[in-house]
Design a protein around this motif. Structure first.
Motif, PDB file in Angstrom:
ATOM      1  N   ASP A 251      -7.658  -8.551  -6.592  1.00 41.96           N
ATOM      2  CA  ASP A 251      -8.062  -7.667  -5.549  1.00 41.96           C
ATOM      3  C   ASP A 251      -8.110  -6.140  -5.632  1.00 41.96           C
ATOM      4  OD1 ASP A 251      -9.034  -9.961  -4.139  1.00 41.96           O
ATOM      5  OD2 ASP A 251      -6.793 -10.126  -3.294  1.00 41.96           O
ATOM      6  N   TRP A 252      -7.552  -5.770  -7.035  1.00 41.56           N
ATOM      7  CA  TRP A 252      -7.306  -4.269  -6.931  1.00 41.56           C
ATOM      8  C   TRP A 252      -8.581  -3.542  -7.649  1.00 41.56           C
ATOM      9  CZ3 TRP A 252      -1.942  -1.980  -8.833  1.00 41.56           C
ATOM     10  CH2 TRP A 252      -0.953  -2.620  -8.377  1.00 41.56           C
ATOM     11  N   GLY A 253      -9.506  -4.306  -8.245  1.00 43.66           N
ATOM     12  CA  GLY A 253     -10.542  -3.537  -8.523  1.00 43.66           C
ATOM     13  C   GLY A 253     -11.289  -2.736  -7.813  1.00 43.66           C
ATOM     14  N   PRO A 254     -11.703  -3.043  -6.465  1.00 39.93           N
ATOM     15  CA  PRO A 254     -12.388  -1.926  -5.504  1.00 39.93           C
ATOM     16  C   PRO A 254     -11.912  -0.847  -5.263  1.00 39.93           C
ATOM     17  CG  PRO A 254     -12.627  -4.298  -4.776  1.00 39.93           C
ATOM     18  CD  PRO A 254     -11.552  -4.368  -6.063  1.00 39.93           C
ATOM     19  N   SER A 255     -10.645  -0.751  -5.552  1.00 38.82           N
ATOM     20  CA  SER A 255      -9.493   0.321  -5.310  1.00 38.82           C
ATOM     21  C   SER A 255      -9.962   1.326  -6.112  1.00 38.82           C
ATOM     22  CB  SER A 255      -8.015   0.107  -4.960  1.00 38.82           C
ATOM     23  OG  SER A 255      -7.479  -0.192  -6.542  1.00 38.82           O
ATOM     24  N   LEU A 256     -10.581   1.072  -7.137  1.00 38.39           N
ATOM     25  CA  LEU A 256     -10.913   2.385  -7.958  1.00 38.39           C
ATOM     26  C   LEU A 256     -11.890   3.391  -7.580  1.00 38.39           C
ATOM     27  CD1 LEU A 256     -11.344   0.504 -11.487  1.00 38.39           C
ATOM     28  CD2 LEU A 256      -9.774   2.297 -11.124  1.00 38.39           C
TER      29      LEU A 256
ATOM     30  N   ALA B 113       1.192  -4.874 -21.060  1.00 40.67           N
ATOM     31  CA  ALA B 113       1.345  -6.101 -19.858  1.00 40.67           C
ATOM     32  C   ALA B 113       2.352  -5.887 -19.061  1.00 40.67           C
ATOM     33  CB  ALA B 113       0.771  -7.578 -20.177  1.00 40.67           C
ATOM     34  N   VAL B 114       2.350  -5.833 -17.751  1.00 41.71           N
ATOM     35  CA  VAL B 114       3.737  -5.743 -17.065  1.00 41.71           C
ATOM     36  C   VAL B 114       3.493  -6.558 -15.800  1.00 41.71           C
ATOM     37  CG1 VAL B 114       4.084  -3.011 -17.532  1.00 41.71           C
ATOM     38  CG2 VAL B 114       2.815  -3.647 -15.372  1.00 41.71           C
ATOM     39  N   GLU B 115       4.501  -6.893 -15.147  1.00 44.50           N
ATOM     40  CA  GLU B 115       4.351  -7.662 -13.738  1.00 44.50           C
ATOM     41  C   GLU B 115       3.820  -6.697 -12.760  1.00 44.50           C
ATOM     42  OE1 GLU B 115       5.062 -10.987 -13.662  1.00 44.50           O
ATOM     43  OE2 GLU B 115       5.634 -10.903 -15.608  1.00 44.50           O
ATOM     44  N   VAL B 116       3.069  -7.214 -11.899  1.00 42.35           N
ATOM     45  CA  VAL B 116       2.666  -6.372 -10.661  1.00 42.35           C
ATOM     46  C   VAL B 116       3.654  -5.608  -9.984  1.00 42.35           C
ATOM     47  CG1 VAL B 116       1.482  -6.260  -8.480  1.00 42.35           C
ATOM     48  CG2 VAL B 116       0.351  -7.771 -10.047  1.00 42.35           C
ATOM     49  N   ALA B 117       4.745  -6.235 -10.023  1.00 44.56           N
ATOM     50  CA  ALA B 117       6.219  -5.438  -9.405  1.00 44.56           C
ATOM     51  C   ALA B 117       6.404  -4.135 -10.162  1.00 44.56           C
ATOM     52  CB  ALA B 117       7.239  -6.551  -9.509  1.00 44.56           C
TER      53      ALA B 117
ATOM     54  N   LYS C  13       7.559   0.560  -8.018  1.00 37.43           N
ATOM     55  CA  LYS C  13       8.152   1.917  -8.481  1.00 37.43           C
ATOM     56  C   LYS C  13       7.403   3.192  -7.807  1.00 37.43           C
ATOM     57  CE  LYS C  13       9.530  -0.011 -12.785  1.00 37.43           C
ATOM     58  NZ  LYS C  13       9.181  -0.311 -13.975  1.00 37.43           N
ATOM     59  N   GLY C  14       6.235   3.060  -7.522  1.00 40.94           N
ATOM     60  CA  GLY C  14       5.209   4.174  -7.118  1.00 40.94           C
ATOM     61  C   GLY C  14       5.508   4.265  -5.455  1.00 40.94           C
ATOM     62  N   GLY C  15       6.109   3.349  -4.841  1.00 40.65           N
ATOM     63  CA  GLY C  15       6.367   3.296  -3.502  1.00 40.65           C
ATOM     64  C   GLY C  15       5.312   3.208  -2.495  1.00 40.65           C
ATOM     65  N   ARG C  16       4.169   2.601  -3.010  1.00 36.63           N
ATOM     66  CA  ARG C  16       2.998   2.158  -2.164  1.00 36.63           C
ATOM     67  C   ARG C  16       2.934   0.787  -1.764  1.00 36.63           C
ATOM     68  NH1 ARG C  16       1.598   7.348  -0.894  1.00 36.63           N
ATOM     69  NH2 ARG C  16       0.476   8.343  -2.494  1.00 36.63           N
ATOM     70  N   THR C  17       2.220   0.420  -0.805  1.00 31.73           N
ATOM     71  CA  THR C  17       2.256  -0.899  -0.383  1.00 31.73           C
ATOM     72  C   THR C  17       1.027  -1.612  -1.239  1.00 31.73           C
ATOM     73  OG1 THR C  17       2.678  -0.469   1.851  1.00 31.73           O
ATOM     74  CG2 THR C  17       1.537  -2.540   1.432  1.00 31.73           C
ATOM     75  N   LEU C  18       1.415  -2.572  -1.965  1.00 32.81           N
ATOM     76  CA  LEU C  18       0.404  -3.040  -3.050  1.00 32.81           C
ATOM     77  C   LEU C  18      -0.277  -4.485  -2.388  1.00 32.81           C
ATOM     78  CD1 LEU C  18       2.688  -2.731  -5.940  1.00 32.81           C
ATOM     79  CD2 LEU C  18       0.950  -1.113  -5.221  1.00 32.81           C
ATOM     80  N   LEU C  19      -1.627  -4.346  -2.939  1.00 32.31           N
ATOM     81  CA  LEU C  19      -2.315  -5.903  -2.595  1.00 32.31           C
ATOM     82  C   LEU C  19      -1.649  -6.618  -3.596  1.00 32.31           C
ATOM     83  CD1 LEU C  19      -6.019  -4.547  -3.106  1.00 32.31           C
ATOM     84  CD2 LEU C  19      -4.622  -5.247  -1.017  1.00 32.31           C
ATOM     85  N   PRO C  20      -0.945  -8.018  -3.036  1.00 32.06           N
ATOM     86  CA  PRO C  20      -0.217  -8.917  -4.063  1.00 32.06           C
ATOM     87  C   PRO C  20      -1.110  -9.636  -4.964  1.00 32.06           C
ATOM     88  CG  PRO C  20      -0.769  -9.654  -1.882  1.00 32.06           C
ATOM     89  CD  PRO C  20      -1.453  -8.381  -1.768  1.00 32.06           C
ATOM     90  N   ASN C  21      -2.483  -9.702  -4.811  1.00 33.57           N
ATOM     91  CA  ASN C  21      -3.289 -10.328  -6.011  1.00 33.57           C
ATOM     92  C   ASN C  21      -4.116  -9.225  -6.701  1.00 33.57           C
ATOM     93  OD1 ASN C  21      -5.049 -12.149  -7.261  1.00 33.57           O
ATOM     94  ND2 ASN C  21      -6.081 -12.973  -5.497  1.00 33.57           N
TER      95      ASN C  21
END
Ligand SMILES: CCCCCCCCCC(=O)SCCNC(=O)CCNC(=O)[C@H](O)C(C)(C)COP(=O)(O)OP(=O)(O)OC[C@H]1O[C@@H](n2cnc3c(N)ncnc32)[C@H](O)[C@@H]1OP(=O)(O)O
Length: 132
Positions: free
Chosen positions: A127-132, A108-112, A116-124
């Motif tokens: 909400d990451w699921g549909p991006s798969l 487990a890691v923090e979303v932060a 490091k990948g340099g992309r704009t991230l969804l904060p929540n």
């Protein structure tokens, strides 16, 4: 790879059919492609579990030749969690017969961590699921 996933309780299931782009030995899916599906799609399970995490270790048992152009079932679930360590399983099968079985240690890691990948991230994270 034509991967389709759905959530079934605490388990994530999906269908995948490999094609000629994923060929390793003649007519057989490359082991690296199988490992990629088993590893990468664990991401949706992490969203279901509500835990941002990354692969620390992945081992795959290749149990039978994975045939091209053949629909396979992928299933993933959490076996055990100890603090930050998530012990996950991911299985690939054809008609109920095992093709490949993976055991993975995710941490487990923090979303932060993903900043490091340099992309704009969804904060929540949820909400990451549909991006798969
Ligand atoms: C829906 C969208 C989802 C998107 C995300 C999905 C993720 C997709 C999955 C991936 O493919 S992620 C990409 C591949 N993996 C990586 O890029 C991870 C690269 N590695 C790291 O960033 C760090 O090594 C890691 C965050 C995994 C660990 O670093 P930490 O500094 O946070 O932990 P540390 O090294 O202190 O280790 C913590 C514990 O884990 C243990 N550990 C760490 N790495 C291990 C390892 N490889 N094998 C076994 N144990 C390990 C370590 O011994 C220790 O155990 P103890 O607490 O008992 O002392």
């Amino acid at each position: 790879m034509g991967l389709r996933l759905h959530v079934d309780g605490d388990c994530v299931r999906g269908n995948v059919t490999f094609d000629d782009r994923h060929e390793g030995a003649p007519g057989i899916v490359h082991g690296g492609a199988i490992a990629t599906v088993l590893d990468d799609t664990l991401g949706l399970l992490l969203v279901v579990l509500g835990t941002p995490a990354v692969t620390a270790n992945l081992s795959v048992d290749y149990r039978a030749p994975a045939l091209l152009q053949t629909e396979m079932i992928v299933e993933r679930w959490l076996e055990q969690r100890v603090d930050r360590k998530l012990h996950l399983r991911a299985d690939l099968s054809i008609d109920g017969q095992p093709v490949a079985q993976a055991r993975a240690l995710f941490l487990a890691v923090e979303v932060a961590h993903f900043e490091k990948g340099g992309r704009t991230l969804l904060p929540n994270w949820a909400d990451w699921g549909p991006s798969l």
